[in-house]
Scaffold this active site. Structure first.
Site, PDB file in Angstrom:
ATOM      1  N   GLU A   1      -0.082  -2.214  -7.970  1.00 18.60           N
ATOM      2  CA  GLU A   1       0.165  -3.335  -7.049  1.00 18.60           C
ATOM      3  C   GLU A   1      -0.559  -4.550  -7.585  1.00 18.60           C
ATOM      4  O   GLU A   1      -1.732  -4.443  -7.967  1.00 18.60           O
ATOM      5  CB  GLU A   1      -0.419  -3.074  -5.647  1.00 18.60           C
ATOM      6  CG  GLU A   1       0.436  -2.283  -4.713  1.00 18.60           C
ATOM      7  CD  GLU A   1      -0.076  -2.358  -3.269  1.00 18.60           C
ATOM      8  OE1 GLU A   1      -0.762  -3.340  -2.897  1.00 18.60           O
ATOM      9  OE2 GLU A   1       0.211  -1.434  -2.511  1.00 18.60           O
TER      10      GLU A   1
ATOM     11  N   ASN B   1      -1.588   5.198   0.800  1.00 26.02           N
ATOM     12  CA  ASN B   1      -1.782   3.879   0.224  1.00 26.02           C
ATOM     13  C   ASN B   1      -3.158   3.343   0.583  1.00 26.02           C
ATOM     14  O   ASN B   1      -3.428   3.058   1.759  1.00 26.02           O
ATOM     15  CB  ASN B   1      -0.703   2.917   0.743  1.00 26.02           C
ATOM     16  CG  ASN B   1      -0.985   1.468   0.358  1.00 26.02           C
ATOM     17  OD1 ASN B   1      -0.907   1.108  -0.809  1.00 26.02           O
ATOM     18  ND2 ASN B   1      -1.351   0.647   1.338  1.00 26.02           N
ATOM     19  N   GLU B   2      -4.028   3.252  -0.403  1.00 25.26           N
ATOM     20  CA  GLU B   2      -5.314   2.535  -0.314  1.00 25.26           C
ATOM     21  C   GLU B   2      -6.353   3.161   0.604  1.00 25.26           C
ATOM     22  O   GLU B   2      -7.356   2.522   0.926  1.00 25.26           O
ATOM     23  CB  GLU B   2      -5.092   1.047   0.067  1.00 25.26           C
ATOM     24  CG  GLU B   2      -4.319   0.291  -1.004  1.00 25.26           C
ATOM     25  CD  GLU B   2      -4.122  -1.197  -0.709  1.00 25.26           C
ATOM     26  OE1 GLU B   2      -4.443  -1.637   0.400  1.00 25.26           O
ATOM     27  OE2 GLU B   2      -3.630  -1.906  -1.609  1.00 25.26           O
TER      28      GLU B   2
ATOM     29  N   TRP C   1       2.429  -5.930   9.871  1.00 27.06           N
ATOM     30  CA  TRP C   1       1.717  -5.807   8.591  1.00 27.06           C
ATOM     31  C   TRP C   1       1.412  -7.214   8.094  1.00 27.06           C
ATOM     32  O   TRP C   1       1.739  -8.181   8.781  1.00 27.06           O
ATOM     33  CB  TRP C   1       2.558  -5.009   7.569  1.00 27.06           C
ATOM     34  CG  TRP C   1       1.653  -4.249   6.646  1.00 27.06           C
ATOM     35  CD1 TRP C   1       1.255  -4.620   5.397  1.00 27.06           C
ATOM     36  CD2 TRP C   1       0.992  -3.015   6.931  1.00 27.06           C
ATOM     37  NE1 TRP C   1       0.380  -3.676   4.896  1.00 27.06           N
ATOM     38  CE2 TRP C   1       0.198  -2.699   5.810  1.00 27.06           C
ATOM     39  CE3 TRP C   1       0.979  -2.158   8.039  1.00 27.06           C
ATOM     40  CZ2 TRP C   1      -0.593  -1.552   5.756  1.00 27.06           C
ATOM     41  CZ3 TRP C   1       0.188  -1.019   7.981  1.00 27.06           C
ATOM     42  CH2 TRP C   1      -0.584  -0.726   6.849  1.00 27.06           C
ATOM     43  N   ASP C   2       0.785  -7.318   6.918  1.00 22.04           N
ATOM     44  CA  ASP C   2       0.437  -8.684   6.502  1.00 22.04           C
ATOM     45  C   ASP C   2       1.641  -9.425   5.915  1.00 22.04           C
ATOM     46  O   ASP C   2       1.514 -10.572   5.497  1.00 22.04           O
ATOM     47  CB  ASP C   2      -0.812  -8.731   5.595  1.00 22.04           C
ATOM     48  CG  ASP C   2      -0.653  -7.984   4.296  1.00 22.04           C
ATOM     49  OD1 ASP C   2       0.410  -7.370   4.078  1.00 22.04           O
ATOM     50  OD2 ASP C   2      -1.610  -8.003   3.488  1.00 22.04           O
ATOM     51  N   TRP C   3       2.803  -8.763   5.907  1.00 21.25           N
ATOM     52  CA  TRP C   3       4.041  -9.453   5.525  1.00 21.25           C
ATOM     53  C   TRP C   3       5.139  -9.259   6.560  1.00 21.25           C
ATOM     54  O   TRP C   3       6.300  -9.580   6.298  1.00 21.25           O
ATOM     55  CB  TRP C   3       4.558  -8.983   4.159  1.00 21.25           C
ATOM     56  CG  TRP C   3       4.286  -7.514   3.921  1.00 21.25           C
ATOM     57  CD1 TRP C   3       3.347  -7.004   3.075  1.00 21.25           C
ATOM     58  CD2 TRP C   3       4.901  -6.384   4.567  1.00 21.25           C
ATOM     59  NE1 TRP C   3       3.337  -5.620   3.150  1.00 21.25           N
ATOM     60  CE2 TRP C   3       4.287  -5.222   4.051  1.00 21.25           C
ATOM     61  CE3 TRP C   3       5.917  -6.236   5.522  1.00 21.25           C
ATOM     62  CZ2 TRP C   3       4.635  -3.929   4.459  1.00 21.25           C
ATOM     63  CZ3 TRP C   3       6.271  -4.955   5.928  1.00 21.25           C
ATOM     64  CH2 TRP C   3       5.627  -3.822   5.400  1.00 21.25           C
TER      65      TRP C   3
END
Ligand SMILES: *[C@@H]1O[C@H](CO)[C@@H](O)[C@H](O)[C@H]1NC(C)=O
Ligand SMILES: *[C@@H]1O[C@H](CO)[C@@H](O)[C@H](O)[C@H]1NC(C)=O
Ligand SMILES: *[C@@H]1O[C@H](CO)[C@@H](O)[C@H](O)[C@H]1NC(C)=O
Ligand SMILES: *[C@@H]1O[C@H](CO)[C@@H](O)[C@H](O)[C@H]1NC(C)=O
Ligand SMILES: *[C@@H]1O[C@H](CO)[C@@H](O)[C@H](O)[C@H]1NC(C)=O
Ligand SMILES: *[C@@H]1O[C@H](CO)[C@@H](O)[C@H](O)[C@H]1NC(C)=O
Length: 931
Positions: A563, A466-467, A200-202
């Site tokens: 968020e 989510n999104e 993921w981006d983290w």
């Protein structure tokens, strides 16, 4: 004793005969198959064949045998890609008693297999799965035998399976592969697997395989309780509990007669009822409505009252099968209010929660999986994280849709700490397949998970994904040319398949299709709104990484921000276990490797540079560790600015309809590895500066100053910690939130006060008092001038003071605005301080900061794990940062400004430590040390 009625029986399955269960000799037995190192794990191409623990995954099994290094060390995630591309097999032998082997029914229960697996017992295939979120009960009657048995759980590489499914798919289901910067795997949306396990981006990519939940045999005659769920409800002013009892049944029987007993000891409640259980495709459920004759103590969110919980035990007896479940329920009502904000319908709908009849501002954050390897998440770790959450005044948490439905421990702790959970279903930033098998698997998943979780009072909302609504509408997945195709898939999944299941299992909470969404307005617009990020409806996510986030004018004014965030590095000490000495350098390859957000390092540096000068140290390691600290300052300040902005807007309606913002859930609470991310607590449990700031920007009574424009200071009081009511203007119909102001209001409400006058006193204390401003110049600890203003507010957030900055600066003779610092404090009528804060009039890079020498003067033990730390400084110091090295724990405050020569903070150690040892490890610095 009360009697109650069985109100629903599942349709009868096709079976031949009915047994008199009392005549059976064997009784219900459970045979656990999990445990420490009692399985073997093998992989063919490498010949690995090692003892392994269950629950577990191949990564932790190999690590335990020292066959791999710490997967989080440096770029080991890239070195171990082959692990995820191989097929891993778990197997073991186990012994079964005569009574178990001869039971009428023996089920092999796998509460979670991750993910693509086939199961064999004694050489016979007993079942397959491809959904890690589904509990399976495979029938092994007549397959397990007395004495020695074997079981093999063969996993297929999730990475290869996902590739293959993509190839088989009749059309593309984007987004195919993650952005290259994530160094991840492709097509995770093809699998019902933790979506972030492919990166993921983290976070890194660790596509786990393993038995990740308990595995055991259930041996019984006729039926045993699989799960009990309960929803307390208020029906015509009277509490009742709707109890679902879900069974594992012997499908050979048409129906099973038995007795259910419900006990709630604290309410002296015992109910016994004869029930008949029948099954359909192995599913059997009875629903009981249990009225409560007596009053209960309500469950309240953190900061609003106690978290009263009641232990409930449900026991089912059928002949010799006796099974039971115990859990805690809490009594509270939840409503999601979506009403017009005014009589002008163009101004949109509200979006806020009412708990026990009172509007509650959500002060929150977002939760991601606490580890790449779920088996490493202990209850203690969860307790630490959630206690840290509650400790800073957070009352709500979104469980984000790209991870897992969290463990029982997680939700029990949320119940205990009063943290309201916004529960996403596990679909995130992707489109998903909709072929029959996929939808069937999803249906089972959703039904099971809602049944498993719905008794928790902490959960206040279900959200489908989510999104994905935003992503589809805004063409994130390049699907514009085939919009209808993907739109129909979207509706098929979240509306046609999932919605009836969630609504059918739980009529006490709302189900929103997506987060963010326009909620009711999205539904009205056909489920994918024209502008899912509208400020007039539902919630928004806010990310702008190239604007000045210390300036509140850049933020939006939504009904709720579920968020918003900005990156900062994890604490320096937390990098020690994963970095080599050469990695401590701004341009070291590892700095790029740990950054999974496109252009993230450049954006972060640019954001810092807007406000603070970067270190010019010629020592690469010093320069980098200084930078860590600066990114944390920038993150804490940006989030303070944005969070207070939302809180100030809670009772304010702009003429265009924006306003009445009733929630601020920042991204993100926790971390999955040591990296630059949006988290406020790092992977090793150290609080980042942001987490210390949260305890200020989320305090119940908040004095909140900001620069409305370059020369106008505006000071708000925010008092959402006190009970409030909705009131509408009788001409415009505009809504506002007003603190309760009289005894009648309080008496009529369900306010949890020991006594009405205490509540009234608390309200009065917050809603009126005296504001004191004090101006300093950084050159001196001596204040230049103070101003006093009496204030009184009649909504939960209102402006109490405005002033011209240049006038204040000149009245105080502060010389240059760049070196002026304002301190704010509010006090009640008895001069007791109710809130304090501060504001600069310029960013630190423009200021002339004195070089401050800060010292730890003394460390005192005040109880075994609590210490007082005295510090002193010879000059005004900004962003004073204490660290305790290897001594784990947290300070009472950190990242604060010293406008006095001395200060005392507390340190709460995680483990026993002496004052001397703590003092040895303590370090302190401030901004002037790094500029
Ligand atoms: C299981 O039992 C069989 C037969 O006794 C034996 O050959 C095998 O090695 C055992 N497997 C394990 C994992 O102990
Ligand atoms: C419950 O019953 C016991 C014994 O009958 C009694 O002593 C106790 O006061 C009761 N508790 C409540 C809360 O009514
Ligand atoms: C649209 O879908 C069709 C198949 O359904 C496919 O052939 C085509 O390439 C798609 N177009 C785009 C732009 O994705
Ligand atoms: C705001 O004021 C400061 C100090 O007077 C000045 O340097 C800065 O340019 C001003 N910014 C704007 C946007 O006017
Ligand atoms: C509106 O409210 C005010 C006081 O808040 C009251 O004086 C007035 O009579 C009300 N008007 C109507 C039309 O109800
Ligand atoms: C609330 O206070 C504002 C000023 O702060 C005042 O204008 C307004 O009339 C008050 N409203 C009520 C209902 O008392």
């Amino acid at each position: 004793m009360f009697w109650f009625r069985v109100s629903l029986l599942i349709a009868t399955g096709i079976s031949q005969w009915m047994l008199n269960t009392n005549s059976l000799v064997n009784s219900y037995e459970q045979v656990p198959l999990d445990g420490q190192l009692n399985w073997m794990l093998s992989e063919a191409s490498t010949g690995v064949n090692i003892p392994a623990s269950v629950p577990g995954s191949m990564y932790t099994a190999l690590l335990a045998k020292n066959l791999i290094q710490d997967p989080l060390y440096r770029d080991n995630d890239n070195k171990y890609v082959w692990l995820g591309n191989s097929d891993w097999t778990y197997y073991r032998n186990f012994t079964v008693s005569k009574s178990v082997a001869e039971s009428s029914k023996v089920l092999l229960v796998c509460e979670g297999l991750d993910t693509v697996a086939s199961v064999m017992v004694n050489g016979k295939s007993v079942g397959d799965t491809d959904n890690m979120f589904v509990r399976h009960a495979f029938d092994v009657t007549g397959i397990v035998k007395e004495g020695d048995n074997s079981i093999i759980v063969g996993f297929r590489s999730a990475v290869l399976e996902a590739l293959e499914r993509d190839q088989k798919s009749s059309y593309e289901i984007p987004p195919n592969c993650p952005p290259p910067v994530q160094q991840g795997q492709c097509h995770v949306n093809q699998l019902r697997k933790e979506q972030c396990s492919f990166s993921w981006d983290w976070g890194p990519s660790f596509p786990t395989q393993g038995i990740w939940k308990p595995i055991y045999l259930n041996a019984f005659s006729a039926a045993v309780v699989q799960r009990v769920s309960a929803i307390p409800k208020k029906v015509s002013g009277q509490w009742q509990v709707d109890v679902d009892v879900i069974f594992d049944v012997n499908e050979d029987l048409t129906e099973v007669k038995g007795q259910v007993q419900v006990d709630v000891p604290a309410l002296n409640l015992t109910l016994v009822q004869d029930v008949t259980v029948s099954s359909s495709q192995g599913r059997a459920k009875v629903v009981l409505k249990v009225p409560l004759a007596r009053d209960v103590l309500l469950w309240w969110p953190n900061g609003y009252g106690l978290q009263n919980l009641y232990q409930m035990t449900v026991t089912f007896t059928s002949g010799s099968d006796v099974s039971s479940r115990s859990f805690k329920v809490g009594f509270r009502t939840v409503e999601l209010i979506q009403d017009p904000v005014s009589s002008d319908s163009k101004k949109g709908l509200t979006f806020y929660f009412r708990i026990n009849g009172l509007p509650v501002f959500l002060k929150g954050s977002n939760w991601i999986p606490a580890d790449n390897f779920q088996e490493r998440i202990t209850r203690d770790r969860l307790r630490f994280l959630l206690q840290s959450t509650a400790a800073v005044g957070i009352n709500s948490m979104r469980v984000w849709g790209g991870g897992v439905y969290e463990s029982e421990d997680f939700y029990e702790l949320c119940d205990e700490f009063g943290i309201m959970v916004w529960q996403d279903l596990m679909f995130s930033v992707a489109l998903y397949p909709t072929y029959d098998g996929f939808l069937q698997s999803v249906a089972t998943e959703i039904r099971q998970q809602v049944q498993r979780l719905k008794h928790h009072p902490s959960i206040i909302l279900w959200a489908g994904n989510n999104e994905n609504e935003k992503g589809l509408r805004q063409n994130w997945f390049k699907t514009q040319d085939n919009f209808t195709l993907y739109y129909n898939d979207y509706v098929k999944l979240y509306v046609t398949t999932i919605k009836p299941i969630v609504n059918g299992e739980d009529d006490s909470r709302e189900y929103l299709l997506s987060s963010p969404s326009n909620a009711k307005e999205s539904e009205k617009e056909g489920y994918v709104a024209k502008d899912p990020g509208s400020e007039l409806y539902g919630d928004i996510h806010f990310y702008e990484n190239v604007v000045d986030q210390w300036n509140p004018a850049v933020f939006r004014v939504p009904r709720m921000a579920s968020e918003y965030g900005i990156q900062g590095w994890c604490n320096n000490e937390s990098l020690a276990s994963v970095f080599a000495p050469e990695d401590y350098s701004m341009d070291a390859p590892m700095i790029g490797h740990r950054q999974h957000h496109f252009n993230g390092n450049a954006e972060m540096a640019a954001e810092v540079a807007l406000h603070i000068d970067l270190s010019t140290s010629s020592d690469a390691a010093v320069k980098f560790t200084d930078y860590i600290y600066l990114t944390q300052i920038n993150q804490a300040m940006s989030m303070r600015t944005q969070s207070e902005h939302y809180r100030r807007y809670q009772s304010r309606l702009l003429s265009d309809g924006r306003g009445l913002t009733m929630g601020a859930l920042y991204w993100q609470l926790n971390d999955i590895w040591q990296a630059p991310t949006w988290a406020s607590i790092d992977y090793e449990g150290r609080w980042k500066m942001l987490h210390y700031y949260a305890q200020h920007f989320f305090q119940p009574t908040l004095v909140s100053p900001y620069l409305q424009d370059n020369n106008t200071l505006n000071v708000y009081m925010v008092v959402d910690g006190v009970p409030s009511l909705e009131r509408r203007d009788n001409v415009t119909g505009e809504l506002r939130f007003e603190p309760m102001s009289d005894i009648d209001d309080i008496k009529k409400s369900s306010v949890p006060a020991p006594d009405v006058s205490d509540t009234l006193a608390a309200i009065n204390k917050a809603t009126s008092g005296r504001l004191t401003l004090t101006m300093y110049n950084y050159a001196s600890f001596t204040p230049l001038k103070s101003w006093n203003v009496d204030y009184s507010i009649n909504t939960t957030a209102d402006s109490v003071y405005t002033a011209s900055v240049s006038q204040l600066v000149s009245e105080a003779n502060c010389a240059s605005r760049d070196n002026c610092f304002l301190h704010f404090s509010t006090a009640d009528k008895n001069n007791a301080v109710t809130s304090t804060t501060w504001l600069f009039l310029s960013y630190p890079k423009y200021s002339n900061l004195p070089r401050a020498q800060i010292k730890v003067v003394a460390v005192r033990n005040i109880s075994p794990q609590v210490f007082e730390v005295d510090i002193s400084s010879d000059a005004f110091a900004l962003y004073v940062w204490l660290s305790a090295g290897d001594v784990l724990g947290r300070f009472s405050d950190n990242g604060f400004h010293l406008h006095t020569p001395t200060a005392t903070v507390k340190f709460y150690a995680a483990n026993d430590v002496t004052a001397a040892k703590l003092q040895e490890n303590l370090k302190v610095k401030s901004l002037s040390d790094v500029q």
